[in-house]
Design a protein around this motif. Structure first.
Motif, short mmCIF file in Angstrom:
data_model
loop_
_atom_site.label_atom_id
_atom_site.label_comp_id
_atom_site.label_asym_id
_atom_site.label_seq_id
_atom_site.Cartn_x
_atom_site.Cartn_y
_atom_site.Cartn_z
N UNK A 25 17.67 -9.34 -42.11
CA UNK A 25 16.31 -9.65 -42.55
C UNK A 25 15.29 -8.93 -41.69
N UNK A 26 14.34 -8.26 -42.33
CA UNK A 26 13.24 -7.58 -41.65
C UNK A 26 11.93 -8.20 -42.15
N UNK A 27 11.06 -8.59 -41.23
CA UNK A 27 9.81 -9.24 -41.61
C UNK A 27 8.61 -8.51 -41.02
N UNK A 37 4.50 -3.12 -50.07
CA UNK A 37 5.31 -2.11 -50.75
C UNK A 37 5.70 -0.98 -49.80
N UNK A 38 4.76 -0.56 -48.95
CA UNK A 38 5.05 0.51 -47.99
C UNK A 38 6.16 0.10 -47.03
N UNK A 39 6.14 -1.16 -46.59
CA UNK A 39 7.18 -1.65 -45.68
C UNK A 39 8.53 -1.71 -46.40
N UNK A 40 8.53 -2.16 -47.64
CA UNK A 40 9.78 -2.23 -48.41
C UNK A 40 10.38 -0.84 -48.55
N UNK A 41 9.56 0.15 -48.87
CA UNK A 41 10.06 1.52 -49.02
C UNK A 41 10.58 2.05 -47.69
N UNK A 42 9.92 1.71 -46.60
CA UNK A 42 10.36 2.15 -45.27
C UNK A 42 11.76 1.59 -44.96
N UNK A 43 11.96 0.31 -45.20
CA UNK A 43 13.25 -0.31 -44.93
C UNK A 43 14.33 0.28 -45.83
N UNK A 44 13.99 0.54 -47.09
CA UNK A 44 14.96 1.14 -48.00
C UNK A 44 15.40 2.52 -47.53
N UNK A 45 14.46 3.31 -47.02
CA UNK A 45 14.81 4.64 -46.53
C UNK A 45 15.67 4.56 -45.28
N UNK A 46 15.35 3.61 -44.40
CA UNK A 46 16.13 3.45 -43.18
C UNK A 46 17.54 2.95 -43.46
N UNK A 47 17.68 2.19 -44.55
CA UNK A 47 18.98 1.61 -44.91
C UNK A 47 19.44 2.14 -46.27
N UNK A 48 19.35 3.44 -46.42
CA UNK A 48 19.67 4.09 -47.69
C UNK A 48 21.12 3.90 -48.11
N UNK A 49 22.00 3.65 -47.13
CA UNK A 49 23.42 3.51 -47.42
C UNK A 49 23.84 2.07 -47.68
N UNK A 50 22.89 1.15 -47.69
CA UNK A 50 23.21 -0.25 -47.94
C UNK A 50 23.39 -0.48 -49.44
N UNK A 51 24.17 -1.52 -49.78
CA UNK A 51 24.38 -1.84 -51.20
C UNK A 51 23.11 -2.39 -51.84
N UNK A 52 22.37 -3.22 -51.10
CA UNK A 52 21.17 -3.84 -51.65
C UNK A 52 20.09 -3.95 -50.58
#
Length: 220
Positions: A25-27, A37-52
């Motif tokens: 969890x990242x808050x 939205x910017x934070x969500x995109x940042x976390x997605x890029x950092x964890x691009x290899x995650x399933x979800x």
């Protein structure tokens, strides 16, 4: 909303493991949807290899803006339970992303709901939560004979001193919850036999320390 509400003051991360799957969890505190939205995109890029990378966020004093996403998990098993945790705990102006690295074992819908909810709870416990309180900023002036009595009342009512100035008199600036202002003024006036001057009463919002705690059965 009333005279107070809780905000995420400083967001941190926390991780749990359920049947070999990692849920991280990242808050982050946010003031609007764009920041979320910017934070969500940042976390997605950092964890691009995650399933979800599932998320939820609430913005506004009255939760005017609410969004969530299951990001590929079965409908209703991730984003909505995450949002429900924020709403149940009364947390405002907060975005949370839970990244899942799949461990090879299916959790089922109930297991997913519990895992995503627990990850958010652990993230909140690791973070700094504060209460935003409606009150008044009050400046009081008294002599040196009265300050001890006033300090006693301040301590009894758990009021924090914002500023003190000692010259030929003592001037104290306080921020007091709205519902406690009149009682405080009455108490110090009586304690000093009227030898206190109250001025500059201005309505304001200020922060107080608070926390979130959960019962064990919450995670069952």
């Amino acid at each position: 909303m009333g005279n107070s509400y809780k905000i995420l003051y400083e967001g941190r991360s926390a991780e749990i493991v359920e049947k070999k799957s990692r849920f991280i969890a990242y808050l982050l505190p946010v003031e609007n949807g764009e920041e979320a939205v910017a934070f969500i995109e940042k976390i997605k890029k950092e964890n691009w290899d995650a399933r979800h990378n599932c998320y939820a966020f609430v913005v506004g004093q009255n939760n005017e803006l609410q969004r969530f996403s299951d990001d590929g998990e079965p409908g209703g098993t991730a984003g909505k339970p995450m949002l429900d945790v924020l709403l149940k705990e009364g947390i405002h102006n907060c975005v949370v992303v839970v990244t899942r690295y799949f461990g090879g074992v299916l959790l089922g819908t109930g297991g997913l709901v519990r895992a995503y909810s627990k990850a958010v709870k652990e993230g909140l416990k690791a973070s700094i939560i504060k209460e935003k309180v409606l009150g008044e900023e009050i400046v009081i002036t008294t002599d040196y004979n009265g300050i001890g009595k006033i300090q006693y009342i301040i301590a009894e009512m758990n009021i924090k001193i914002h500023e003190e100035e000692y010259t030929d008199v003592v001037k104290v600036t306080l921020k007091i919850r709205k519902e406690n202002c009149d009682k405080f003024i009455n108490d110090v006036t009586e304690a000093t036999a009227g030898k206190v001057v109250v001025r500059d009463r201005e309505e304001c919002w200020f922060l107080e320390e608070t926390s979130v705690e959960y019962d064990e059965e919450d995670d069952i």
